[in-house]
Design a protein around this motif. Structure first.
Motif, PDB file in Angstrom:
ATOM      1  N   PHE A 105       0.840  -1.206   0.000  1.00  0.00           N
ATOM      2  CA  PHE A 105       0.000   0.000   0.000  1.00  0.00           C
ATOM      3  C   PHE A 105       0.871   1.250   0.000  1.00  0.00           C
ATOM      4  O   PHE A 105       0.586   2.222  -0.717  1.00  0.00           O
ATOM      5  CB  PHE A 105      -0.911  -0.022   1.229  1.00  0.00           C
ATOM      6  CG  PHE A 105      -2.018   0.991   1.172  1.00  0.00           C
ATOM      7  CD1 PHE A 105      -3.263   0.659   0.651  1.00  0.00           C
ATOM      8  CD2 PHE A 105      -1.827   2.279   1.654  1.00  0.00           C
ATOM      9  CE1 PHE A 105      -4.289   1.597   0.590  1.00  0.00           C
ATOM     10  CE2 PHE A 105      -2.847   3.219   1.604  1.00  0.00           C
ATOM     11  CZ  PHE A 105      -4.077   2.886   1.069  1.00  0.00           C
ATOM     12  N   PHE A 106       1.923   1.244   0.799  1.00  0.00           N
ATOM     13  CA  PHE A 106       2.857   2.376   0.879  1.00  0.00           C
ATOM     14  C   PHE A 106       3.514   2.648  -0.469  1.00  0.00           C
ATOM     15  O   PHE A 106       3.589   3.792  -0.922  1.00  0.00           O
ATOM     16  CB  PHE A 106       3.913   2.063   1.943  1.00  0.00           C
ATOM     17  CG  PHE A 106       4.942   3.144   2.147  1.00  0.00           C
ATOM     18  CD1 PHE A 106       4.702   4.191   3.027  1.00  0.00           C
ATOM     19  CD2 PHE A 106       6.164   3.100   1.486  1.00  0.00           C
ATOM     20  CE1 PHE A 106       5.654   5.177   3.233  1.00  0.00           C
ATOM     21  CE2 PHE A 106       7.116   4.080   1.682  1.00  0.00           C
ATOM     22  CZ  PHE A 106       6.861   5.129   2.559  1.00  0.00           C
ATOM     23  N   GLU A 107       3.974   1.599  -1.132  1.00  0.00           N
ATOM     24  CA  GLU A 107       4.636   1.758  -2.429  1.00  0.00           C
ATOM     25  C   GLU A 107       3.660   2.257  -3.492  1.00  0.00           C
ATOM     26  O   GLU A 107       4.010   3.092  -4.334  1.00  0.00           O
ATOM     27  CB  GLU A 107       5.246   0.426  -2.866  1.00  0.00           C
ATOM     28  CG  GLU A 107       6.435  -0.027  -2.031  1.00  0.00           C
ATOM     29  CD  GLU A 107       7.709   0.738  -2.337  1.00  0.00           C
ATOM     30  OE1 GLU A 107       7.641   1.958  -2.620  1.00  0.00           O
ATOM     31  OE2 GLU A 107       8.781   0.128  -2.297  1.00  0.00           O
ATOM     32  N   ALA A 108       2.424   1.757  -3.463  1.00  0.00           N
ATOM     33  CA  ALA A 108       1.419   2.186  -4.442  1.00  0.00           C
ATOM     34  C   ALA A 108       1.040   3.653  -4.264  1.00  0.00           C
ATOM     35  O   ALA A 108       0.588   4.305  -5.207  1.00  0.00           O
ATOM     36  CB  ALA A 108       0.179   1.308  -4.338  1.00  0.00           C
ATOM     37  N   ARG A 109       1.217   4.190  -3.050  1.00  0.00           N
ATOM     38  CA  ARG A 109       0.946   5.614  -2.800  1.00  0.00           C
ATOM     39  C   ARG A 109       2.204   6.457  -3.000  1.00  0.00           C
ATOM     40  O   ARG A 109       2.161   7.681  -2.825  1.00  0.00           O
ATOM     41  CB  ARG A 109       0.436   5.827  -1.369  1.00  0.00           C
ATOM     42  CG  ARG A 109      -0.736   4.972  -0.950  1.00  0.00           C
ATOM     43  CD  ARG A 109      -2.061   5.398  -1.548  1.00  0.00           C
ATOM     44  NE  ARG A 109      -2.338   4.795  -2.838  1.00  0.00           N
ATOM     45  CZ  ARG A 109      -2.675   3.526  -3.036  1.00  0.00           C
ATOM     46  NH1 ARG A 109      -2.744   2.675  -2.038  1.00  0.00           N
ATOM     47  NH2 ARG A 109      -2.942   3.086  -4.249  1.00  0.00           N
ATOM     48  N   ALA A 110       3.345   5.820  -3.306  1.00  0.00           N
ATOM     49  CA  ALA A 110       4.626   6.520  -3.473  1.00  0.00           C
ATOM     50  C   ALA A 110       4.984   7.293  -2.211  1.00  0.00           C
ATOM     51  O   ALA A 110       5.397   8.463  -2.253  1.00  0.00           O
ATOM     52  CB  ALA A 110       4.592   7.449  -4.678  1.00  0.00           C
ATOM     53  N   GLY A 111       4.837   6.651  -1.078  1.00  0.00           N
ATOM     54  CA  GLY A 111       5.165   7.311   0.190  1.00  0.00           C
ATOM     55  C   GLY A 111       4.171   8.426   0.499  1.00  0.00           C
ATOM     56  O   GLY A 111       2.958   8.222   0.538  1.00  0.00           O
ATOM     57  N   THR A 155       5.616  10.060   6.226  1.00  0.00           N
ATOM     58  CA  THR A 155       7.004   9.627   6.140  1.00  0.00           C
ATOM     59  C   THR A 155       7.245   9.053   4.748  1.00  0.00           C
ATOM     60  O   THR A 155       6.313   8.551   4.116  1.00  0.00           O
ATOM     61  CB  THR A 155       7.343   8.571   7.210  1.00  0.00           C
ATOM     62  OG1 THR A 155       8.717   8.181   7.091  1.00  0.00           O
ATOM     63  CG2 THR A 155       6.478   7.326   7.037  1.00  0.00           C
ATOM     64  N   ASP A 156       8.464   9.138   4.284  1.00  0.00           N
ATOM     65  CA  ASP A 156       8.835   8.512   3.017  1.00  0.00           C
ATOM     66  C   ASP A 156       9.675   7.260   3.245  1.00  0.00           C
ATOM     67  O   ASP A 156      10.292   6.744   2.312  1.00  0.00           O
ATOM     68  CB  ASP A 156       9.627   9.499   2.142  1.00  0.00           C
ATOM     69  CG  ASP A 156       8.724  10.380   1.296  1.00  0.00           C
ATOM     70  OD1 ASP A 156       7.671   9.890   0.855  1.00  0.00           O
ATOM     71  OD2 ASP A 156       9.061  11.551   1.074  1.00  0.00           O
ATOM     72  N   ARG A 157       9.681   6.758   4.470  1.00  0.00           N
ATOM     73  CA  ARG A 157      10.564   5.641   4.809  1.00  0.00           C
ATOM     74  C   ARG A 157       9.884   4.696   5.785  1.00  0.00           C
ATOM     75  O   ARG A 157       9.273   5.124   6.752  1.00  0.00           O
ATOM     76  CB  ARG A 157      11.848   6.192   5.434  1.00  0.00           C
ATOM     77  CG  ARG A 157      12.853   5.153   5.903  1.00  0.00           C
ATOM     78  CD  ARG A 157      14.141   5.863   6.326  1.00  0.00           C
ATOM     79  NE  ARG A 157      15.143   4.924   6.789  1.00  0.00           N
ATOM     80  CZ  ARG A 157      15.384   4.659   8.085  1.00  0.00           C
ATOM     81  NH1 ARG A 157      14.667   5.265   9.019  1.00  0.00           N
ATOM     82  NH2 ARG A 157      16.317   3.802   8.436  1.00  0.00           N
ATOM     83  N   ILE A 158       9.962   3.407   5.496  1.00  0.00           N
ATOM     84  CA  ILE A 158       9.534   2.375   6.428  1.00  0.00           C
ATOM     85  C   ILE A 158      10.766   1.590   6.844  1.00  0.00           C
ATOM     86  O   ILE A 158      11.462   1.027   6.000  1.00  0.00           O
ATOM     87  CB  ILE A 158       8.492   1.427   5.801  1.00  0.00           C
ATOM     88  CG1 ILE A 158       7.181   2.174   5.532  1.00  0.00           C
ATOM     89  CG2 ILE A 158       8.224   0.239   6.723  1.00  0.00           C
ATOM     90  CD1 ILE A 158       6.113   1.320   4.905  1.00  0.00           C
TER      91      ILE A 158
END
Length: 210
Positions: free
Chosen positions: A65-71, A185-188
């Motif tokens: 989900f995070f990747e599909a939203r581009a962070g 955030t742009d990082r997990i």
């Protein structure tokens, strides 16, 4: 930047930590009194998406989900399990839950809204992301029906009546709704070992204006 009309997996937001945040500016006067003011008309909600994770499969779904939203780039819908209905959590939405306007015989488009009342305090929150097929509406104390009497814009929270409600007739609505948010955030950062040991990653989510 865009807003994706997709909901963060509700099973992952269940158990998350978060809620509304207000901004209050306080000035202490020389006589000991205070002046308090706020530049915000509406609260801004924050959540931690990491607190709802329970398995590696959940973590995988979150990363997808995070990747599909581009962070942080694209917004999305979020179910706030503490506040997602026009009524009490134990009830089903009814057509007369909230008075959203008074008819004037001319206006046919209205913004969905939820009013919070406690003592002398009263706050009306615009609702911009109702959940599809949950909106019920009424005019003058009588329920009216979708397609026949009104249409709902689920991306903006607008309800459009075929005929403008008569002057003085209360316009009411009941619904479920989501909060428009984005990742903050742009990082997990998480390791499998720490996750299996019970250490939850912090994945902040913040409300956006749309």
């Amino acid at each position: 930047m865009a807003f994706h009309e997709v909901r963060f997996p509700a099973n992952l937001s269940f158990g998350s930590v978060g809620g509304p945040k207000r901004r209050t500016e306080i000035v202490a006067l020389a006589n000991g009194f205070e002046e308090r003011n706020t530049p915000w008309a509406h609260a801004r909600r924050r959540y931690d998406a990491g607190m709802g994770l329970r398995s590696l499969d959940d973590l995988s779904a979150l990363v997808a989900f995070f990747e599909a939203r581009a962070g942080q780039l694209h917004g999305f819908r979020w179910k706030d399990w503490t506040d997602y209905k026009s009524c009490l959590p134990s009830r089903a939405p009814a057509f007369d839950d909230q008075v959203i306007a008074q008819g004037d015989g001319v206006t046919g488009v209205f913004q969905l809204a939820k009013t919070y009342i406690s003592g002398p305090g009263r706050y009306t929150r615009p609702i911009g992301k109702p959940v599809k097929d949950t909106v019920r509406a009424g005019v003058g104390g009588n329920e009216v029906f979708p397609d026949t009497h009104y249409q709902v814009d689920h991306a903006a929270g607008l309800i459009t009546f075929t005929d403008a409600p008569e002057p003085g007739a209360p316009v009411t609505a009941g619904f479920e709704f989501d909060v428009p948010v984005r990742f903050d955030t742009d990082r997990i950062a998480v390791s499998v070992a720490s996750f299996q040991a019970g250490e939850m990653p912090s994945i902040p989510v913040i409300e956006v204006r749309v």
